[in-house]
Write a protein that holds these residues in place. Structure first.
Motif, PDB file in Angstrom:
ATOM      1  N   GLY A 109       0.810  -1.213   0.000  1.00 27.85           N
ATOM      2  CA  GLY A 109       0.000   0.000   0.000  1.00 27.85           C
ATOM      3  C   GLY A 109       0.840   1.258   0.000  1.00 27.85           C
ATOM      4  N   ASP A 110       2.141   1.087  -0.163  1.00 26.03           N
ATOM      5  CA  ASP A 110       3.071   2.215  -0.141  1.00 26.03           C
ATOM      6  C   ASP A 110       3.129   2.856  -1.526  1.00 26.03           C
ATOM      7  OD1 ASP A 110       5.078   4.031   0.172  1.00 26.03           O
ATOM      8  OD2 ASP A 110       6.625   2.582   0.735  1.00 26.03           O
ATOM      9  N   ASN A 111       2.549   4.039  -1.652  1.00 29.03           N
ATOM     10  CA  ASN A 111       2.501   4.717  -2.945  1.00 29.03           C
ATOM     11  C   ASN A 111       3.869   5.210  -3.414  1.00 29.03           C
ATOM     12  OD1 ASN A 111      -0.254   4.340  -3.295  1.00 29.03           O
ATOM     13  ND2 ASN A 111      -0.781   6.246  -2.249  1.00 29.03           N
ATOM     14  N   SER A 112       4.867   5.151  -2.540  1.00 27.86           N
ATOM     15  CA  SER A 112       6.214   5.560  -2.948  1.00 27.86           C
ATOM     16  C   SER A 112       6.909   4.466  -3.761  1.00 27.86           C
ATOM     17  CB  SER A 112       7.070   5.902  -1.721  1.00 27.86           C
ATOM     18  OG  SER A 112       7.314   4.745  -0.933  1.00 27.86           O
ATOM     19  N   VAL A 113       6.332   3.254  -3.769  1.00 33.15           N
ATOM     20  CA  VAL A 113       6.884   2.169  -4.587  1.00 33.15           C
ATOM     21  C   VAL A 113       6.522   2.460  -6.043  1.00 33.15           C
ATOM     22  CG1 VAL A 113       6.814  -0.299  -5.087  1.00 33.15           C
ATOM     23  CG2 VAL A 113       6.719   0.505  -2.723  1.00 33.15           C
ATOM     24  N   ALA A 114       7.508   2.927  -6.813  1.00 29.33           N
ATOM     25  CA  ALA A 114       7.272   3.303  -8.208  1.00 29.33           C
ATOM     26  C   ALA A 114       8.519   2.988  -9.025  1.00 29.33           C
ATOM     27  CB  ALA A 114       6.910   4.783  -8.304  1.00 29.33           C
ATOM     28  N   PRO A 115       8.757   1.710  -9.320  1.00 25.97           N
ATOM     29  CA  PRO A 115       9.979   1.328 -10.034  1.00 25.97           C
ATOM     30  C   PRO A 115      10.038   1.824 -11.470  1.00 25.97           C
ATOM     31  CG  PRO A 115       8.535  -0.561  -9.759  1.00 25.97           C
ATOM     32  CD  PRO A 115       7.962   0.537  -8.921  1.00 25.97           C
ATOM     33  N   LEU A 116       8.877   2.055 -12.081  1.00 29.54           N
ATOM     34  CA  LEU A 116       8.885   2.621 -13.435  1.00 29.54           C
ATOM     35  C   LEU A 116       8.977   4.131 -13.320  1.00 29.54           C
ATOM     36  CD1 LEU A 116       8.705   2.179 -16.483  1.00 29.54           C
ATOM     37  CD2 LEU A 116       6.219   2.417 -16.287  1.00 29.54           C
ATOM     38  N   THR A 117      10.156   4.664 -13.546  1.00 29.02           N
ATOM     39  CA  THR A 117      10.390   6.100 -13.429  1.00 29.02           C
ATOM     40  C   THR A 117      10.161   6.786 -14.778  1.00 29.02           C
ATOM     41  OG1 THR A 117      12.734   5.918 -13.998  1.00 29.02           O
ATOM     42  CG2 THR A 117      12.139   5.656 -11.666  1.00 29.02           C
ATOM     43  N   PRO A 118       9.930   8.099 -14.772  1.00 29.41           N
ATOM     44  CA  PRO A 118       9.847   8.826 -16.052  1.00 29.41           C
ATOM     45  C   PRO A 118      11.108   8.672 -16.888  1.00 29.41           C
ATOM     46  CG  PRO A 118       8.984  10.168 -14.258  1.00 29.41           C
ATOM     47  CD  PRO A 118       9.597   8.965 -13.621  1.00 29.41           C
ATOM     48  N   GLN A 119      12.260   8.594 -16.235  1.00 20.50           N
ATOM     49  CA  GLN A 119      13.516   8.406 -16.964  1.00 20.50           C
ATOM     50  C   GLN A 119      13.532   7.040 -17.663  1.00 20.50           C
ATOM     51  OE1 GLN A 119      13.235   9.425 -13.827  1.00 20.50           O
ATOM     52  NE2 GLN A 119      14.197  11.445 -13.737  1.00 20.50           N
ATOM     53  N   ALA A 120      13.044   6.003 -16.969  1.00 24.24           N
ATOM     54  CA  ALA A 120      13.001   4.667 -17.566  1.00 24.24           C
ATOM     55  C   ALA A 120      12.043   4.636 -18.750  1.00 24.24           C
ATOM     56  CB  ALA A 120      12.593   3.635 -16.512  1.00 24.24           C
ATOM     57  N   ILE A 121      10.903   5.267 -18.598  1.00 24.83           N
ATOM     58  CA  ILE A 121       9.936   5.325 -19.697  1.00 24.83           C
ATOM     59  C   ILE A 121      10.571   5.978 -20.924  1.00 24.83           C
ATOM     60  CG2 ILE A 121       7.812   6.460 -20.474  1.00 24.83           C
ATOM     61  CD1 ILE A 121       6.692   6.045 -17.667  1.00 24.83           C
ATOM     62  N   TYR A 122      11.300   7.041 -20.698  1.00 27.11           N
ATOM     63  CA  TYR A 122      11.946   7.771 -21.791  1.00 27.11           C
ATOM     64  C   TYR A 122      12.962   6.898 -22.514  1.00 27.11           C
ATOM     65  CZ  TYR A 122      15.061  11.237 -23.965  1.00 27.11           C
ATOM     66  OH  TYR A 122      15.836  11.942 -24.838  1.00 27.11           O
ATOM     67  N   VAL A 123      13.845   6.242 -21.769  1.00 29.02           N
ATOM     68  CA  VAL A 123      14.895   5.437 -22.399  1.00 29.02           C
ATOM     69  C   VAL A 123      14.304   4.189 -23.057  1.00 29.02           C
ATOM     70  CG1 VAL A 123      17.029   4.147 -22.026  1.00 29.02           C
ATOM     71  CG2 VAL A 123      16.661   6.315 -20.845  1.00 29.02           C
TER      72      VAL A 123
END
Length: 257
Positions: A109-123
């Protein structure tokens, strides 16, 4: 060195400079990380116009260059739905969708868990899509495997979206273009290629394996870098770029005149 080979090398050099400009820290990265999908959307019609202006004959999916261009433009449309505006009008929806899915799988339930970063999406999108697409366009008249790789990653990605929609009985960002464009277009491309050369069965299978492994690398690398901290995100990005260029080294004898 013939004029054709010179033109191919010049085009490859221009493509290399383009991607260096996309990724080098020259002050543009913050803008590109947030708005790359808009740049791609606005570039798509100009890519088509450039092809129409330079094409010696009427566009046809029998032309491997047009195959590659059609696949790349289709993927840009898919990126619009995934990362700019989805079917419900949500912006940058794929980022929230994937991270929510990871939290659900981890039962977190931890909303800070976000392994897909905007930087990863870009690359991910500028390497496994744009770089692969440009490589396919540049070498299409002489090398077919990069075209197959582009068709394969389009097909595999489309099937992934469709399976996710079936399993969850719900829309996901990118589902519409997967159903309407991705799967039909990639199947047509593979059928056109196989119609002309039965010996391309092995390269087609290899391209599909490359695309499946690309998705495995995409997900596992993301988790290894940004959830479990096994590798750095920079290492993950380098691996993505290397994998994107790999089709150039495979089936070098698979050519087309």
């Amino acid at each position: 060195m013939g004029a054709r080979e010179t033109n191919v090398r010049l085009t490859a050099a221009v493509a290399l400079v383009l991607f260096l400009m996309l990724w080098l820290p020259l002050g543009q990265l913050d803008f590109m990380i947030q708005h790359w999908m808009k740049v791609g959307t606005f570039a798509a019609p100009f890519l088509l116009l450039a092809y129409l202006a330079a094409a010696p004959k009427r566009p046809s999916l029998s032309d491997p260059v047009f195959m590659s261009l059609a696949l790349l433009v289709a993927y840009i449309a898919h990126q619009f739905e995934e990362h700019w505006i989805d079917l419900y009008g949500n912006h940058y929806a794929f980022y929230d969708y994937v991270n929510a899915l990871v939290r659900s799988v981890l039962n977190s339930g931890d909303n800070s868990v976000a392994p897909l970063t905007p930087q990863a999406i870009y690359v991910i999108n500028t390497s496994l899509v744009w770089l692969v697409g440009v490589i396919a366009i540049v070498v299409a008249r002489h090398r077919v495997f990069p075209v197959m790789a582009l068709a394969a990653i389009t097909l595999v990605n489309g099937i992934t979206h469709i399976l996710a929609g079936i399993v969850n009985v719900a829309y996901n960002p990118g589902l519409l273009t997967s159903v309407v464009v991705f799967v039909p277009l990639s199947v047509v491309v593979f059928r056109r290629l196989m119609r002309h050369e039965a010996a391309w069965i092995r390269p087609v299978i290899a391209s599909l394996a490359w695309a499946v492994l690309a998705h495995i690398l995409m997900v596992s690398g993301m988790l290894a870098a940004n959830l479990y901290s096994v590798i750095s995100e920079a290492t993950y990005f380098v691996l993505l770029v290397i994998w994107s260029a790999l089709p150039l080294a495979l089936f070098r004898g698979t050519t087309r005149t």
